[in-house]
Design a protein around this motif. Structure first.
Motif, PDB file in Angstrom:
ATOM      1  N   GLU A 138       0.599  65.021 -54.925  1.00 45.86           N
ATOM      2  CA  GLU A 138       1.690  64.120 -55.277  1.00 45.86           C
ATOM      3  C   GLU A 138       2.018  63.154 -54.145  1.00 45.86           C
ATOM      4  N   ARG A 139       2.501  61.996 -54.524  1.00 40.73           N
ATOM      5  CA  ARG A 139       2.848  60.946 -53.564  1.00 40.73           C
ATOM      6  C   ARG A 139       3.685  61.510 -52.420  1.00 40.73           C
ATOM      7  N   ARG A 140       3.296  61.181 -51.188  1.00 35.82           N
ATOM      8  CA  ARG A 140       3.967  61.746 -50.024  1.00 35.82           C
ATOM      9  C   ARG A 140       5.420  61.308 -49.910  1.00 35.82           C
ATOM     10  N   ASN A 141       6.234  62.280 -49.493  1.00 34.49           N
ATOM     11  CA  ASN A 141       7.665  62.048 -49.332  1.00 34.49           C
ATOM     12  C   ASN A 141       8.019  62.304 -47.865  1.00 34.49           C
ATOM     13  N   TYR A 142       8.746  61.383 -47.267  1.00 37.99           N
ATOM     14  CA  TYR A 142       9.070  61.516 -45.848  1.00 37.99           C
ATOM     15  C   TYR A 142      10.548  61.851 -45.653  1.00 37.99           C
ATOM     16  N   ALA A 143      11.070  62.694 -46.566  1.00 37.36           N
ATOM     17  CA  ALA A 143      12.484  63.067 -46.469  1.00 37.36           C
ATOM     18  C   ALA A 143      12.750  64.012 -45.305  1.00 37.36           C
ATOM     19  N   GLY A 144      11.699  64.681 -44.832  1.00 35.02           N
ATOM     20  CA  GLY A 144      11.861  65.528 -43.649  1.00 35.02           C
ATOM     21  C   GLY A 144      12.072  66.991 -43.938  1.00 35.02           C
ATOM     22  N   THR A 145      12.085  67.406 -45.201  1.00 35.58           N
ATOM     23  CA  THR A 145      12.253  68.819 -45.523  1.00 35.58           C
ATOM     24  C   THR A 145      10.955  69.565 -45.231  1.00 35.58           C
ATOM     25  N   GLY A 146      11.061  70.892 -45.125  1.00 31.38           N
ATOM     26  CA  GLY A 146       9.886  71.711 -44.845  1.00 31.38           C
ATOM     27  C   GLY A 146       8.824  71.588 -45.908  1.00 31.38           C
ATOM     28  N   VAL A 147       9.247  71.543 -47.164  1.00 37.57           N
ATOM     29  CA  VAL A 147       8.304  71.424 -48.281  1.00 37.57           C
ATOM     30  C   VAL A 147       7.562  70.099 -48.215  1.00 37.57           C
ATOM     31  N   ASP A 148       8.307  69.019 -47.931  1.00 37.03           N
ATOM     32  CA  ASP A 148       7.690  67.692 -47.835  1.00 37.03           C
ATOM     33  C   ASP A 148       6.679  67.634 -46.697  1.00 37.03           C
ATOM     34  N   LYS A 149       7.034  68.215 -45.558  1.00 34.06           N
ATOM     35  CA  LYS A 149       6.128  68.213 -44.406  1.00 34.06           C
ATOM     36  C   LYS A 149       4.842  68.962 -44.726  1.00 34.06           C
ATOM     37  N   GLU A 150       4.980  70.106 -45.399  1.00 34.46           N
ATOM     38  CA  GLU A 150       3.798  70.885 -45.741  1.00 34.46           C
ATOM     39  C   GLU A 150       2.917  70.135 -46.734  1.00 34.46           C
ATOM     40  N   ASN A 151       3.536  69.489 -47.725  1.00 34.84           N
ATOM     41  CA  ASN A 151       2.778  68.708 -48.696  1.00 34.84           C
ATOM     42  C   ASN A 151       2.045  67.559 -48.010  1.00 34.84           C
ATOM     43  N   ASN A 152       2.709  66.924 -47.039  1.00 41.66           N
ATOM     44  CA  ASN A 152       2.078  65.834 -46.288  1.00 41.66           C
ATOM     45  C   ASN A 152       0.877  66.334 -45.498  1.00 41.66           C
ATOM     46  N   ARG A 153       1.004  67.528 -44.932  1.00 48.38           N
ATOM     47  CA  ARG A 153      -0.113  68.109 -44.179  1.00 48.38           C
ATOM     48  C   ARG A 153      -1.303  68.380 -45.091  1.00 48.38           C
ATOM     49  N   ILE A 154      -1.020  68.880 -46.278  1.00 49.48           N
ATOM     50  CA  ILE A 154      -2.098  69.190 -47.238  1.00 49.48           C
ATOM     51  C   ILE A 154      -2.828  67.916 -47.640  1.00 49.48           C
ATOM     52  N   ILE A 155      -2.067  66.856 -47.950  1.00 49.61           N
ATOM     53  CA  ILE A 155      -2.677  65.586 -48.343  1.00 49.61           C
ATOM     54  C   ILE A 155      -3.490  65.008 -47.187  1.00 49.61           C
ATOM     55  N   THR A 156      -2.950  65.072 -45.976  1.00 53.77           N
ATOM     56  CA  THR A 156      -3.681  64.562 -44.809  1.00 53.77           C
ATOM     57  C   THR A 156      -4.986  65.316 -44.619  1.00 53.77           C
ATOM     58  N   ALA A 157      -4.945  66.639 -44.797  1.00 54.89           N
ATOM     59  CA  ALA A 157      -6.162  67.452 -44.677  1.00 54.89           C
ATOM     60  C   ALA A 157      -7.171  67.065 -45.752  1.00 54.89           C
ATOM     61  N   MET A 158      -6.663  66.793 -46.953  1.00 48.60           N
ATOM     62  CA  MET A 158      -7.533  66.393 -48.056  1.00 48.60           C
ATOM     63  C   MET A 158      -8.178  65.041 -47.756  1.00 48.60           C
ATOM     64  N   LEU A 159      -7.408  64.117 -47.215  1.00 47.46           N
ATOM     65  CA  LEU A 159      -7.934  62.802 -46.842  1.00 47.46           C
ATOM     66  C   LEU A 159      -9.029  62.937 -45.787  1.00 47.46           C
ATOM     67  N   ASN A 160      -8.783  63.780 -44.813  1.00 51.81           N
ATOM     68  CA  ASN A 160      -9.764  63.975 -43.738  1.00 51.81           C
ATOM     69  C   ASN A 160     -11.066  64.564 -44.271  1.00 51.81           C
ATOM     70  N   GLU A 161     -10.951  65.511 -45.185  1.00 52.34           N
ATOM     71  CA  GLU A 161     -12.149  66.143 -45.739  1.00 52.34           C
ATOM     72  C   GLU A 161     -12.915  65.174 -46.636  1.00 52.34           C
ATOM     73  N   MET A 162     -12.198  64.397 -47.444  1.00 55.34           N
ATOM     74  CA  MET A 162     -12.855  63.427 -48.317  1.00 55.34           C
ATOM     75  C   MET A 162     -13.579  62.361 -47.502  1.00 55.34           C
ATOM     76  N   ASP A 163     -12.995  61.982 -46.369  1.00 55.81           N
ATOM     77  CA  ASP A 163     -13.623  60.985 -45.502  1.00 55.81           C
ATOM     78  C   ASP A 163     -14.689  61.613 -44.608  1.00 55.81           C
ATOM     79  N   GLY A 164     -14.633  62.934 -44.476  1.00 51.46           N
ATOM     80  CA  GLY A 164     -15.501  63.617 -43.530  1.00 51.46           C
ATOM     81  C   GLY A 164     -16.881  63.945 -44.032  1.00 51.46           C
ATOM     82  N   PHE A 165     -17.072  63.960 -45.366  1.00 51.78           N
ATOM     83  CA  PHE A 165     -18.433  64.226 -45.837  1.00 51.78           C
ATOM     84  C   PHE A 165     -19.084  62.928 -46.291  1.00 51.78           C
TER      85      PHE A 165
END
Length: 265
Positions: A138-165
């Protein structure tokens, strides 16, 4: 105490990942198990052909598709289609879902993403299927809550993996979602997820094929007009049609009938 919690969390992560990210070498599913969608089947087989022979196509300047998104209402076979594609192409298959990456421990979701792709790289050519993709994409949210931060980390990891292969890795990611509009724009851009297919409720012609498919081992009464029956199913999902025909078969058995009658349906 804190060290003990960390050790427990990491141990739990690795023990559950082996079960969650199960590698299937033969899904035992074919396109014959799916009614209709002939155009999508043809296009997807071409995509996998490039995946399996990436070096040959790379010489011609053709890069394999990295990711494909299936969008549509639940119950219309997005998971089944991904399994059938792997079965037809004879490639390895790892199925997972958005909920598998959600964790009470911060950063665990991102670690699981890395572990998933690491396993896929060890077993190429491989299709990674992520169901309920909107649960992690889901679209990243920068509200600063723990859930939002974790979701942002997951998306960032997904972006890195998609760009990494690259074209030689032999990995295709298929993501299924009921809400394409809610996905993060950076994640679904071309170059990561290149193609999107809509898997909608079946049309009339597909419903006719579904009736034949779902009654393959169940005999319909000769008085049933399939064309009229198909019209009553318009607007329903594949799963709902299958459920109705299955329950009709159960009713016929309770009545000691060897055939399904219209009143059972």
């Amino acid at each position: 105490f804190f060290f003990g919690v960390i050790v427990f969390a990491v141990t739990k992560l690795y023990s559950t990942s082996s079960k969650t990210f199960k590698l299937v070498r033969n899904t035992k599913t074919k396109f014959s198990d799916i009614a209709g969608m002939d155009t999508v089947k043809k296009e997807m087989m071409q995509i996998v052909e490039i995946l399996k022979n990436s070096s040959e196509y790379s010489k011609k300047g053709i890069r394999p598709v990295k990711g494909v998104i299936f969008e549509g209402k639940p119950g219309n076979g997005k998971t089944l289609f991904a399994k059938a594609l792997a079965g037809e192409a004879k490639v390895n298959f790892i199925a997972t879902k958005g909920a598998d990456f959600q964790s009470a421990m911060m950063s665990m979701g991102a670690r699981k993403i890395k572990m998933l792709f690491k396993k896929a790289r060890r077993h190429t050519p491989c299709i990674i299927f992520i169901d309920e993709f909107d649960g992690i994409g889901e679209r990243r949210n920068y509200a600063g809550t723990g859930v939002d931060k974790e979701n942002n980390r997951i998306i960032t990891a997904m972006l890195n993996e998609m760009d990494g292969f690259d074209s030689s890795d032999g990995i295709l990611v298929i993501a299924a979602t009921n809400s394409y509009e809610s996905l993060d724009s950076a994640l679904i851009r071309p170059g990561r997820f290149d193609l999107k297919y809509s898997i909608s409720n079946p049309d009339y012609d597909t419903i006719i094929k579904l009736i034949d498919l779902y009654t393959n081992k169940k005999k319909l009464d000769d008085s049933i007009d399939k064309s009229r029956l198909a019209k009553t199913f318009i607007g329903m999902s594949c799963a709902k049609i299958e459920t109705i025909l299955n329950e009709a078969s159960m009713l016929a058995m309770l009545e000691n009938n060897e055939v399904i009658k219209m009143e059972n349906i």
